[in-house]
Design an enzyme around this catalytic site. Structure first.
Site, PDB file in Angstrom:
ATOM      1  N   GLY A  98       0.763  -1.244   0.000  1.00  0.00           N
ATOM      2  CA  GLY A  98       0.000   0.000   0.000  1.00  0.00           C
ATOM      3  C   GLY A  98       0.792   1.291   0.000  1.00  0.00           C
ATOM      4  O   GLY A  98       0.315   2.322  -0.455  1.00  0.00           O
ATOM      5  N   ASP A 158       1.050   3.209   4.526  1.00  0.00           N
ATOM      6  CA  ASP A 158      -0.046   3.924   3.871  1.00  0.00           C
ATOM      7  C   ASP A 158      -1.099   4.384   4.882  1.00  0.00           C
ATOM      8  O   ASP A 158      -1.557   5.515   4.844  1.00  0.00           O
ATOM      9  CB  ASP A 158      -0.704   3.060   2.777  1.00  0.00           C
ATOM     10  CG  ASP A 158      -1.148   1.683   3.263  1.00  0.00           C
ATOM     11  OD1 ASP A 158      -0.830   1.310   4.416  1.00  0.00           O
ATOM     12  OD2 ASP A 158      -1.816   0.975   2.497  1.00  0.00           O
ATOM     13  N   ASP A 171      -4.651   1.762  10.826  1.00  0.00           N
ATOM     14  CA  ASP A 171      -6.081   1.529  11.037  1.00  0.00           C
ATOM     15  C   ASP A 171      -6.259   1.050  12.482  1.00  0.00           C
ATOM     16  O   ASP A 171      -6.329   1.868  13.396  1.00  0.00           O
ATOM     17  CB  ASP A 171      -6.521   0.493   9.989  1.00  0.00           C
ATOM     18  CG  ASP A 171      -8.010   0.221   9.972  1.00  0.00           C
ATOM     19  OD1 ASP A 171      -8.793   1.145  10.203  1.00  0.00           O
ATOM     20  OD2 ASP A 171      -8.402  -0.930   9.718  1.00  0.00           O
ATOM     21  N   GLY A 173      -3.928  -0.377  14.154  1.00  0.00           N
ATOM     22  CA  GLY A 173      -2.614  -0.224  14.783  1.00  0.00           C
ATOM     23  C   GLY A 173      -1.890  -1.547  14.969  1.00  0.00           C
ATOM     24  O   GLY A 173      -0.727  -1.581  15.358  1.00  0.00           O
ATOM     25  N   LYS A 196      -6.625   6.384  10.980  1.00  0.00           N
ATOM     26  CA  LYS A 196      -8.054   6.288  11.322  1.00  0.00           C
ATOM     27  C   LYS A 196      -8.154   6.090  12.829  1.00  0.00           C
ATOM     28  O   LYS A 196      -8.284   4.955  13.301  1.00  0.00           O
ATOM     29  CB  LYS A 196      -8.645   5.030  10.664  1.00  0.00           C
ATOM     30  CG  LYS A 196      -9.213   5.197   9.284  1.00  0.00           C
ATOM     31  CD  LYS A 196     -10.017   3.939   8.933  1.00  0.00           C
ATOM     32  CE  LYS A 196      -9.726   3.478   7.535  1.00  0.00           C
ATOM     33  NZ  LYS A 196     -10.339   2.176   7.210  1.00  0.00           N
TER      34      LYS A 196
HETATM   35  P1  IMP Z   1      -4.053  -2.200  10.762  1.00  0.00           P
HETATM   36  O1  IMP Z   1      -3.148  -3.336  11.119  1.00  0.00           O
HETATM   37  O2  IMP Z   1      -5.478  -2.493  11.124  1.00  0.00           O
HETATM   38  O3  IMP Z   1      -3.597  -0.861  11.295  1.00  0.00           O
HETATM   39  O4  IMP Z   1      -4.115  -2.119   9.193  1.00  0.00           O
HETATM   40  C1  IMP Z   1      -3.055  -1.861   8.422  1.00  0.00           C
HETATM   41  C2  IMP Z   1      -3.265  -2.302   6.998  1.00  0.00           C
HETATM   42  O5  IMP Z   1      -4.635  -2.610   6.669  1.00  0.00           O
HETATM   43  C3  IMP Z   1      -2.864  -1.177   6.083  1.00  0.00           C
HETATM   44  O6  IMP Z   1      -1.489  -1.207   5.841  1.00  0.00           O
HETATM   45  C4  IMP Z   1      -3.696  -1.447   4.857  1.00  0.00           C
HETATM   46  O7  IMP Z   1      -3.019  -2.358   4.026  1.00  0.00           O
HETATM   47  C5  IMP Z   1      -4.952  -2.103   5.371  1.00  0.00           C
HETATM   48  N1  IMP Z   1      -6.044  -1.114   5.481  1.00  0.00           N
HETATM   49  C6  IMP Z   1      -6.577  -0.622   6.622  1.00  0.00           C
HETATM   50  N2  IMP Z   1      -7.549   0.254   6.363  1.00  0.00           N
HETATM   51  C7  IMP Z   1      -7.637   0.329   5.006  1.00  0.00           C
HETATM   52  C8  IMP Z   1      -8.469   1.096   4.113  1.00  0.00           C
HETATM   53  O8  IMP Z   1      -9.340   1.905   4.493  1.00  0.00           O
HETATM   54  N3  IMP Z   1      -8.250   0.886   2.794  1.00  0.00           N
HETATM   55  C9  IMP Z   1      -7.318   0.015   2.314  1.00  0.00           C
HETATM   56  N4  IMP Z   1      -6.524  -0.703   3.110  1.00  0.00           N
HETATM   57  C10 IMP Z   1      -6.678  -0.553   4.451  1.00  0.00           C
END
Ligand code: IMP
Length: 176
Positions: free
Chosen positions: A45, A101, A104, A106, A132
Site C-alpha cells: 500500500g 499507507d 487503522d 494499529g 483512522k
Molecule cells: P491495521 O493493522 O489495522 O492498522 O491495518 C493496516 C493495513 O490494513 C494497512 O497497511 C492497509 O493495508 C490495510 N487497510 C486498513 N484500512 C484500510 C483502508 O481503508 N483501505 C485500504 N486498506 C486498508
C-alpha cells in the site's frame, strides 16, 4: 478507465496529497539532516506515497521494503500479522523511518515496531499517510502523519480494494 462503473467519492484530492507530502518531506529533511536515514516501506500500500515522499526528502537515505500479511477478508483484518517479505539489509545502528499507507487498528504497526526494534536501530519512527483513530485497537506512536480520516474504507493512491484501485491518483471512498 480505472474504477469504471463504480461510484467513487474523492476524499483527498491529488493536489491536497501533493501539498501535504511536500510539507512532510520538508519536515523529514530538517529532522534527518546529517543522520543515517534508512527508510523502510511497508508493501504494497505504501508504494505510491513512498515514491512521492522520497522525492520530497532532500537528504541522503536508503530505501528498503518489507511486507506483512494478515488473515482476513477484503476490508477487515483478523489482527494476526506476519512478515511476508523481509528487509534485504541490516538496520542496526541506523535511523529508521517506517513508512506506511494507513494506520487503522494499529496492529500491523505494533507488530512491525516490535519486530524492527529487536534489530537495534539507532532510532525508529513512524510515518503514515493516513490515520483512522476511531478504529484504534492498540496505541502506536505516529511521528509523521499526512491526514486523519474518519472510519471509512478508503482506496487509491496505493490503497486497494481486492488488490485493485491502487492506481487512482487520489484517496477515495466507494459509495454504495
Ligand atoms: P491495521 O493493522 O489495522 O492498522 O491495518 C493496516 C493495513 O490494513 C494497512 O497497511 C492497509 O493495508 C490495510 N487497510 C486498513 N484500512 C484500510 C483502508 O481503508 N483501505 C485500504 N486498506 C486498508
Amino acid at each position: 478507465m480505472v474504477g469504471e462503473g463504480q461510484n467513487i467519492e474523492v476524499l483527498i484530492s491529488a493536489e491536497a496529497l501533493a501539498e501535504r507530502i511536500a510539507e512532510m518531506g520538508a519536515e523529514l529533511t530538517r529532522d534527518y539532516a546529517g543522520k543515517d536515514l534508512a527508510i523502510v516501506a511497508v508493501l504494497k500500500g505504501s508504494f505510491v506515497f513512498l515514491a512521492d515522499l522520497v522525492r520530497a526528502i532532500d537528504t541522503d537515505c536508503t530505501v528498503d521494503f518489507l511486507a506483512t500479511s494478515s488473515y482476513g477478508n477484503e476490508t477487515e483484518s483478523t489482527g494476526i500479522v506476519r512478515l511476508a517479505l523481509d528487509l534485504t539489509a541490516s538496520i542496526e545502528g541506523r535511523d529508521v523511518l517506517l513508512v506506511e499507507d494507513i494506520v487503522d487498528t494499529g496492529l500491523t504497526m505494533k507488530y512491525l515496531l516490535e519486530n524492527l526494534s529487536t534489530r537495534h536501530p539507532a532510532s525508529l519512527r513512524v510515518c503514515t499517510l493516513l490515520h483512522k483513530p476511531s478504529r484504534t485497537q492498540v496505541e502506536v506512536p505516529i511521528d509523521y502523519k499526512g491526514f486523519t480520516i474518519d472510519d471509512r474504507f478508503v482506496i487509491g493512491f496505493g490503497l486497494d480494494f481486492s488488490q485493485k484501485l491502487r492506481n487512482l491518483p487520489y484517496i477515495g471512498h466507494k459509495v454504495g
